[in-house]
Design a protein around this motif. Structure first.
Motif, mmCIF file in Angstrom:
data_model
loop_
_atom_site.group_PDB
_atom_site.id
_atom_site.type_symbol
_atom_site.label_atom_id
_atom_site.label_comp_id
_atom_site.label_asym_id
_atom_site.label_seq_id
_atom_site.Cartn_x
_atom_site.Cartn_y
_atom_site.Cartn_z
ATOM 1 N N LYS A 3 76.033 109.565 25.828
ATOM 2 C CA LYS A 3 74.985 110.492 26.247
ATOM 3 C C LYS A 3 74.484 110.192 27.660
ATOM 4 N N GLU A 4 74.811 109.010 28.174
ATOM 5 C CA GLU A 4 74.393 108.631 29.511
ATOM 6 C C GLU A 4 74.949 109.619 30.529
ATOM 7 N N LYS A 5 74.133 109.969 31.507
ATOM 8 C CA LYS A 5 74.589 110.879 32.556
ATOM 9 C C LYS A 5 75.777 110.241 33.278
ATOM 10 N N LEU A 6 76.852 110.992 33.429
ATOM 11 C CA LEU A 6 78.023 110.483 34.131
ATOM 12 C C LEU A 6 77.725 110.390 35.622
ATOM 13 N N LEU A 7 77.889 109.197 36.162
ATOM 14 C CA LEU A 7 77.693 108.987 37.583
ATOM 15 C C LEU A 7 79.000 109.280 38.306
ATOM 16 N N PRO A 8 78.920 109.830 39.502
ATOM 17 C CA PRO A 8 80.161 110.052 40.242
ATOM 18 C C PRO A 8 80.809 108.709 40.597
ATOM 19 N N ILE A 9 82.113 108.735 40.763
ATOM 20 C CA ILE A 9 82.832 107.516 41.164
ATOM 21 C C ILE A 9 82.748 107.425 42.679
ATOM 22 N N ARG A 10 82.213 106.314 43.143
ATOM 23 C CA ARG A 10 82.037 106.109 44.578
ATOM 24 C C ARG A 10 82.948 104.985 45.048
ATOM 25 N N VAL A 15 83.934 97.115 50.676
ATOM 26 C CA VAL A 15 84.120 96.404 49.409
ATOM 27 C C VAL A 15 85.572 96.532 48.956
ATOM 28 N N ALA A 16 86.130 97.741 49.055
ATOM 29 C CA ALA A 16 87.519 97.962 48.639
ATOM 30 C C ALA A 16 88.485 97.118 49.465
ATOM 31 N N LYS A 17 88.246 97.019 50.748
ATOM 32 C CA LYS A 17 89.106 96.207 51.615
ATOM 33 C C LYS A 17 89.009 94.725 51.253
ATOM 34 N N ALA A 18 87.818 94.293 50.872
ATOM 35 C CA ALA A 18 87.592 92.875 50.572
ATOM 36 C C ALA A 18 88.135 92.457 49.211
ATOM 37 N N VAL A 19 88.029 93.327 48.198
ATOM 38 C CA VAL A 19 88.376 92.910 46.830
ATOM 39 C C VAL A 19 89.450 93.752 46.159
ATOM 40 N N GLY A 20 89.796 94.883 46.740
ATOM 41 C CA GLY A 20 90.759 95.796 46.128
ATOM 42 C C GLY A 20 90.058 97.063 45.664
ATOM 43 N N LEU A 21 90.803 98.160 45.648
ATOM 44 C CA LEU A 21 90.218 99.459 45.320
ATOM 45 C C LEU A 21 89.653 99.512 43.904
ATOM 46 N N LYS A 22 90.470 99.181 42.905
ATOM 47 C CA LYS A 22 90.001 99.270 41.515
ATOM 48 C C LYS A 22 88.830 98.324 41.272
ATOM 49 N N SER A 24 86.687 97.302 43.403
ATOM 50 C CA SER A 24 85.481 97.801 44.083
ATOM 51 C C SER A 24 84.772 98.864 43.247
ATOM 52 N N LEU A 25 85.536 99.651 42.476
ATOM 53 C CA LEU A 25 84.908 100.663 41.624
ATOM 54 C C LEU A 25 83.935 100.023 40.635
ATOM 55 N N PHE A 26 84.319 98.880 40.086
ATOM 56 C CA PHE A 26 83.472 98.193 39.110
ATOM 57 C C PHE A 26 82.241 97.583 39.783
ATOM 58 N N ILE A 27 82.438 97.009 40.949
ATOM 59 C CA ILE A 27 81.306 96.414 41.674
ATOM 60 C C ILE A 27 80.281 97.487 42.033
ATOM 61 N N ASN A 59 84.676 104.902 29.408
ATOM 62 C CA ASN A 59 84.086 106.236 29.622
ATOM 63 C C ASN A 59 83.912 106.520 31.108
ATOM 64 N N ASP A 60 83.516 105.488 31.866
ATOM 65 C CA ASP A 60 83.352 105.644 33.317
ATOM 66 C C ASP A 60 84.695 105.844 34.013
ATOM 67 N N PHE A 61 85.657 105.035 33.619
ATOM 68 C CA PHE A 61 86.969 105.023 34.276
ATOM 69 C C PHE A 61 88.041 105.396 33.254
ATOM 70 N N TYR A 62 87.922 106.600 32.714
ATOM 71 C CA TYR A 62 88.784 107.088 31.634
ATOM 72 C C TYR A 62 90.257 107.136 32.034
ATOM 73 N N PHE A 63 90.537 107.134 33.314
ATOM 74 C CA PHE A 63 91.912 107.185 33.807
ATOM 75 C C PHE A 63 92.595 105.821 33.806
ATOM 76 N N MET A 64 91.830 104.760 33.452
ATOM 77 C CA MET A 64 92.390 103.410 33.371
ATOM 78 C C MET A 64 92.510 102.995 31.915
ATOM 79 N N PRO A 65 93.635 102.423 31.522
ATOM 80 C CA PRO A 65 93.739 101.878 30.164
ATOM 81 C C PRO A 65 92.749 100.716 29.978
#
Length: 130
Positions: A3-10, A15-22, A24-27, A59-65
């Motif tokens: 039920k939580e409002k879905l936040l856009p993926i930013r 951050v992505a350059k420092a730790v990796g794209l995927k 960085s999504l979690f951070i 739920n946030d990253f439904y495209f990832m197993p």
């Protein structure tokens, strides 16, 4: 779906350059969630913690197993970029709480070793290499 409002993926390029794209999504998601005011946020040991189950991450990253999500979170923990602990009052509840190691993240982004804890770790690593 939760039920939580879905936040856009930013994406934050630094951050992505420092730790990796995927990773960085979690951070970025932890940072966003820590700004919300609900029962899944708490302050512990001076840090803001976000309670998040694997199902919620999925739920946030439904495209990832789910296995990929586990690996990413494990990698971030191993690199000391995030903390993950069971801070639940009910010890039967194994949902983890996540917080960002801001000093480590800043170091990875900027190379600034402003944290004395980080400086000590780097000194130990240099001594071990000798």
């Amino acid at each position: 779906m939760n039920k939580e409002k879905l936040l856009p993926i930013r994406i934050n390029r630094k951050v992505a350059k420092a730790v990796g794209l995927k990773e960085s999504l979690f951070i970025i998601r932890i940072m966003e969630l820590s700004k919300l005011n609900n029962e899944n946020i708490k302050i512990h040991d001076g840090l803001i913690w976000v309670k998040r189950s694997l199902k919620e991450w999925h739920n946030d990253f439904y495209f990832m197993p789910i296995d990929t999500i586990r690996r990413i979170l494990s990698k971030l923990r191993e690199k000391n970029i995030i903390y993950a602990e069971n801070l639940n009052n009910d010890k039967m509840n194994n949902t983890l709480w996540y917080s960002i190691n801001v000093s480590e993240l800043n170091f990875l982004i900027t190379g600034d070793t402003g944290s004395s804890e980080l400086n000590e770790r780097l000194k130990k690593e240099k001594l071990q290499k000798k």
